[in-house]
Scaffold this motif. Sequence first.
Motif, PDB file in Angstrom:
ATOM      1  N   ASN A   2      -9.944   3.798  14.479  1.00 23.57           N
ATOM      2  CA  ASN A   2      -8.643   4.452  14.494  1.00 23.57           C
ATOM      3  C   ASN A   2      -8.611   5.651  13.538  1.00 23.57           C
ATOM      4  O   ASN A   2      -9.195   5.591  12.453  1.00 23.57           O
ATOM      5  N   ILE A   3      -7.910   6.691  13.951  1.00 26.42           N
ATOM      6  CA  ILE A   3      -7.822   7.926  13.174  1.00 26.42           C
ATOM      7  C   ILE A   3      -6.358   8.312  13.010  1.00 26.42           C
ATOM      8  O   ILE A   3      -5.532   8.085  13.911  1.00 26.42           O
ATOM      9  N   LEU A   4      -6.051   8.915  11.882  1.00 23.60           N
ATOM     10  CA  LEU A   4      -4.706   9.434  11.632  1.00 23.60           C
ATOM     11  C   LEU A   4      -4.780  10.945  11.445  1.00 23.60           C
ATOM     12  O   LEU A   4      -5.616  11.447  10.695  1.00 23.60           O
ATOM     13  N   ILE A   5      -3.891  11.671  12.131  1.00 24.00           N
ATOM     14  CA  ILE A   5      -3.777  13.123  11.978  1.00 24.00           C
ATOM     15  C   ILE A   5      -2.483  13.418  11.251  1.00 24.00           C
ATOM     16  O   ILE A   5      -1.397  13.025  11.706  1.00 24.00           O
ATOM     17  N   VAL A   6      -2.579  14.111  10.107  1.00 25.04           N
ATOM     18  CA  VAL A   6      -1.391  14.427   9.312  1.00 25.04           C
ATOM     19  C   VAL A   6      -1.216  15.935   9.236  1.00 25.04           C
ATOM     20  O   VAL A   6      -2.013  16.648   8.634  1.00 25.04           O
ATOM     21  N   ASP A   7      -0.159  16.420   9.881  1.00 31.53           N
ATOM     22  CA  ASP A   7       0.148  17.855   9.871  1.00 31.53           C
ATOM     23  C   ASP A   7       1.620  18.017  10.181  1.00 31.53           C
ATOM     24  O   ASP A   7       2.166  17.303  11.030  1.00 31.53           O
ATOM     25  N   ASP A   8       2.281  18.943   9.510  1.00 33.12           N
ATOM     26  CA  ASP A   8       3.708  19.119   9.730  1.00 33.12           C
ATOM     27  C   ASP A   8       4.027  19.940  10.970  1.00 33.12           C
ATOM     28  O   ASP A   8       5.198  20.099  11.326  1.00 33.12           O
ATOM     29  N   HIS A   9       2.990  20.466  11.646  1.00 34.11           N
ATOM     30  CA  HIS A   9       3.205  21.222  12.885  1.00 34.11           C
ATOM     31  C   HIS A   9       2.794  20.371  14.088  1.00 34.11           C
ATOM     32  O   HIS A   9       1.601  20.055  14.248  1.00 34.11           O
ATOM     33  N   PRO A  10       3.739  19.985  14.943  1.00 36.33           N
ATOM     34  CA  PRO A  10       3.441  19.140  16.107  1.00 36.33           C
ATOM     35  C   PRO A  10       2.358  19.720  17.020  1.00 36.33           C
ATOM     36  O   PRO A  10       1.521  18.979  17.538  1.00 36.33           O
ATOM     37  N   LEU A  11       2.360  21.042  17.198  1.00 40.06           N
ATOM     38  CA  LEU A  11       1.377  21.663  18.082  1.00 40.06           C
ATOM     39  C   LEU A  11      -0.046  21.507  17.546  1.00 40.06           C
ATOM     40  O   LEU A  11      -1.006  21.334  18.312  1.00 40.06           O
ATOM     41  N   VAL A  12      -0.185  21.580  16.228  1.00 40.78           N
ATOM     42  CA  VAL A  12      -1.499  21.393  15.614  1.00 40.78           C
ATOM     43  C   VAL A  12      -1.970  19.960  15.838  1.00 40.78           C
ATOM     44  O   VAL A  12      -3.123  19.727  16.199  1.00 40.78           O
ATOM     45  N   ARG A  13      -1.082  19.001  15.613  1.00 42.06           N
ATOM     46  CA  ARG A  13      -1.435  17.590  15.817  1.00 42.06           C
ATOM     47  C   ARG A  13      -1.855  17.345  17.253  1.00 42.06           C
ATOM     48  O   ARG A  13      -2.860  16.680  17.513  1.00 42.06           O
ATOM     49  N   LYS A  14      -1.098  17.890  18.200  1.00 41.49           N
ATOM     50  CA  LYS A  14      -1.404  17.678  19.613  1.00 41.49           C
ATOM     51  C   LYS A  14      -2.722  18.349  19.986  1.00 41.49           C
ATOM     52  O   LYS A  14      -3.481  17.839  20.812  1.00 41.49           O
ATOM     53  N   GLY A  15      -2.998  19.498  19.372  1.00 38.63           N
ATOM     54  CA  GLY A  15      -4.252  20.189  19.655  1.00 38.63           C
ATOM     55  C   GLY A  15      -5.457  19.377  19.210  1.00 38.63           C
ATOM     56  O   GLY A  15      -6.447  19.262  19.927  1.00 38.63           O
ATOM     57  N   ILE A  26     -13.366   6.579  19.527  1.00 37.12           N
ATOM     58  CA  ILE A  26     -12.041   6.568  18.903  1.00 37.12           C
ATOM     59  C   ILE A  26     -11.101   5.724  19.759  1.00 37.12           C
ATOM     60  O   ILE A  26     -10.916   5.975  20.952  1.00 37.12           O
ATOM     61  N   ASP A  27     -10.486   4.714  19.157  1.00 37.83           N
ATOM     62  CA  ASP A  27      -9.589   3.813  19.885  1.00 37.83           C
ATOM     63  C   ASP A  27      -8.146   4.313  19.886  1.00 37.83           C
ATOM     64  O   ASP A  27      -7.549   4.526  20.932  1.00 37.83           O
ATOM     65  N   ILE A  28      -7.598   4.497  18.686  1.00 38.46           N
ATOM     66  CA  ILE A  28      -6.201   4.920  18.566  1.00 38.46           C
ATOM     67  C   ILE A  28      -6.106   6.114  17.628  1.00 38.46           C
ATOM     68  O   ILE A  28      -6.753   6.139  16.578  1.00 38.46           O
ATOM     69  N   ILE A  29      -5.305   7.118  18.008  1.00 35.93           N
ATOM     70  CA  ILE A  29      -5.063   8.272  17.147  1.00 35.93           C
ATOM     71  C   ILE A  29      -3.590   8.266  16.752  1.00 35.93           C
ATOM     72  O   ILE A  29      -2.712   8.439  17.598  1.00 35.93           O
ATOM     73  N   PHE A  30      -3.320   8.030  15.488  1.00 36.47           N
ATOM     74  CA  PHE A  30      -1.951   8.041  14.977  1.00 36.47           C
ATOM     75  C   PHE A  30      -1.597   9.452  14.513  1.00 36.47           C
ATOM     76  O   PHE A  30      -2.477  10.268  14.228  1.00 36.47           O
ATOM     77  N   GLU A  31      -0.287   9.711  14.426  1.00 39.14           N
ATOM     78  CA  GLU A  31       0.193  11.011  13.949  1.00 39.14           C
ATOM     79  C   GLU A  31       1.219  10.820  12.846  1.00 39.14           C
ATOM     80  O   GLU A  31       1.998   9.859  12.862  1.00 39.14           O
ATOM     81  N   SER A  48     -10.159   4.346   9.971  1.00 39.40           N
ATOM     82  CA  SER A  48     -11.487   4.736   9.504  1.00 39.40           C
ATOM     83  C   SER A  48     -11.457   6.126   8.894  1.00 39.40           C
ATOM     84  O   SER A  48     -12.235   6.443   8.001  1.00 39.40           O
ATOM     85  N   LEU A  49     -10.535   6.979   9.398  1.00 37.89           N
ATOM     86  CA  LEU A  49     -10.521   8.381   8.989  1.00 37.89           C
ATOM     87  C   LEU A  49      -9.120   8.957   9.055  1.00 37.89           C
ATOM     88  O   LEU A  49      -8.351   8.646   9.965  1.00 37.89           O
ATOM     89  N   VAL A  50      -8.816   9.832   8.080  1.00 42.00           N
ATOM     90  CA  VAL A  50      -7.558  10.576   8.087  1.00 42.00           C
ATOM     91  C   VAL A  50      -7.882  12.062   8.027  1.00 42.00           C
ATOM     92  O   VAL A  50      -8.633  12.508   7.157  1.00 42.00           O
ATOM     93  N   ILE A  51      -7.332  12.818   8.960  1.00 41.97           N
ATOM     94  CA  ILE A  51      -7.451  14.274   8.966  1.00 41.97           C
ATOM     95  C   ILE A  51      -6.123  14.815   8.473  1.00 41.97           C
ATOM     96  O   ILE A  51      -5.083  14.595   9.093  1.00 41.97           O
ATOM     97  N   VAL A  52      -6.131  15.501   7.336  1.00 44.98           N
ATOM     98  CA  VAL A  52      -4.866  15.905   6.719  1.00 44.98           C
ATOM     99  C   VAL A  52      -4.838  17.388   6.373  1.00 44.98           C
ATOM    100  O   VAL A  52      -5.817  17.939   5.883  1.00 44.98           O
ATOM    101  N   ASP A  53      -3.699  18.011   6.657  1.00 43.52           N
ATOM    102  CA  ASP A  53      -3.499  19.408   6.289  1.00 43.52           C
ATOM    103  C   ASP A  53      -3.263  19.485   4.787  1.00 43.52           C
ATOM    104  O   ASP A  53      -2.661  18.587   4.191  1.00 43.52           O
TER     105      ASP A  53
END
Length: 204
Positions: A2-15, A26-31, A48-53
């Motif tokens: 599972n991965i988490l994407i942290v960004d205050d711009h919705p378009l960036v997260r969706k991209g 990758i099983d689940i991608i959280f936002e 397992s991983l966090v991608i953060v702005d």
Amino acid sequence: MNILIVDDHPLVRKGILSALSCEKYIDIIFEACCTEEALNIINSQHLSLVIVDLYLGKEDGLEIIKKAKKAESKVKFIILTSSVKNGDFTRSEEAGADGYIIKDAFAEDIIYAIRTVLKGKRFIDPEIIEYQVKNSYGEGFEDLTPREYDVLIELGKGLSNYEIAHKLFISENTVKKHVSSILLKLQVNHRTQAALMVNQAVGL
């Protein structure tokens, strides 16, 4: 995984989500869009991983890493940012980030960064490496062509000529020519010396 994407711009997260959606491991991608939301997910989900702005509006994305590390979280962190400032990179290093990548990177570069970090290795965007190397050594490195920088970065990872050729989609003979030119411009006698200079510049 599972991965988490942290960004205050919705378009960036969706991209980013779209770029990772085809990765079968990758099983689940959280936002999340803010520090509080991100920490709640980190504490309640098996990640397992966090991608953060780096900058989440008025919040500092590095606070997420610091608080997670303080709680002894084993999650890996990659900073995905528009900032190429040396100060921001240094702060990320000090906070314990496992990777640092610039937002204008190609989707395949982000995927490569993720795979690298999940293997327990650090990933630093080539643009940051170039800046760090120039800042540390200046003379010699400024004469390198963009392609020579690409080859030099791979030398720093310990790749062979064959592996570099495969990675950069060029012939092995072309790699040899680039390596020779790099050694000449940096005034060193062996590829390991050039690799050492790169790694020292970025703290590898």
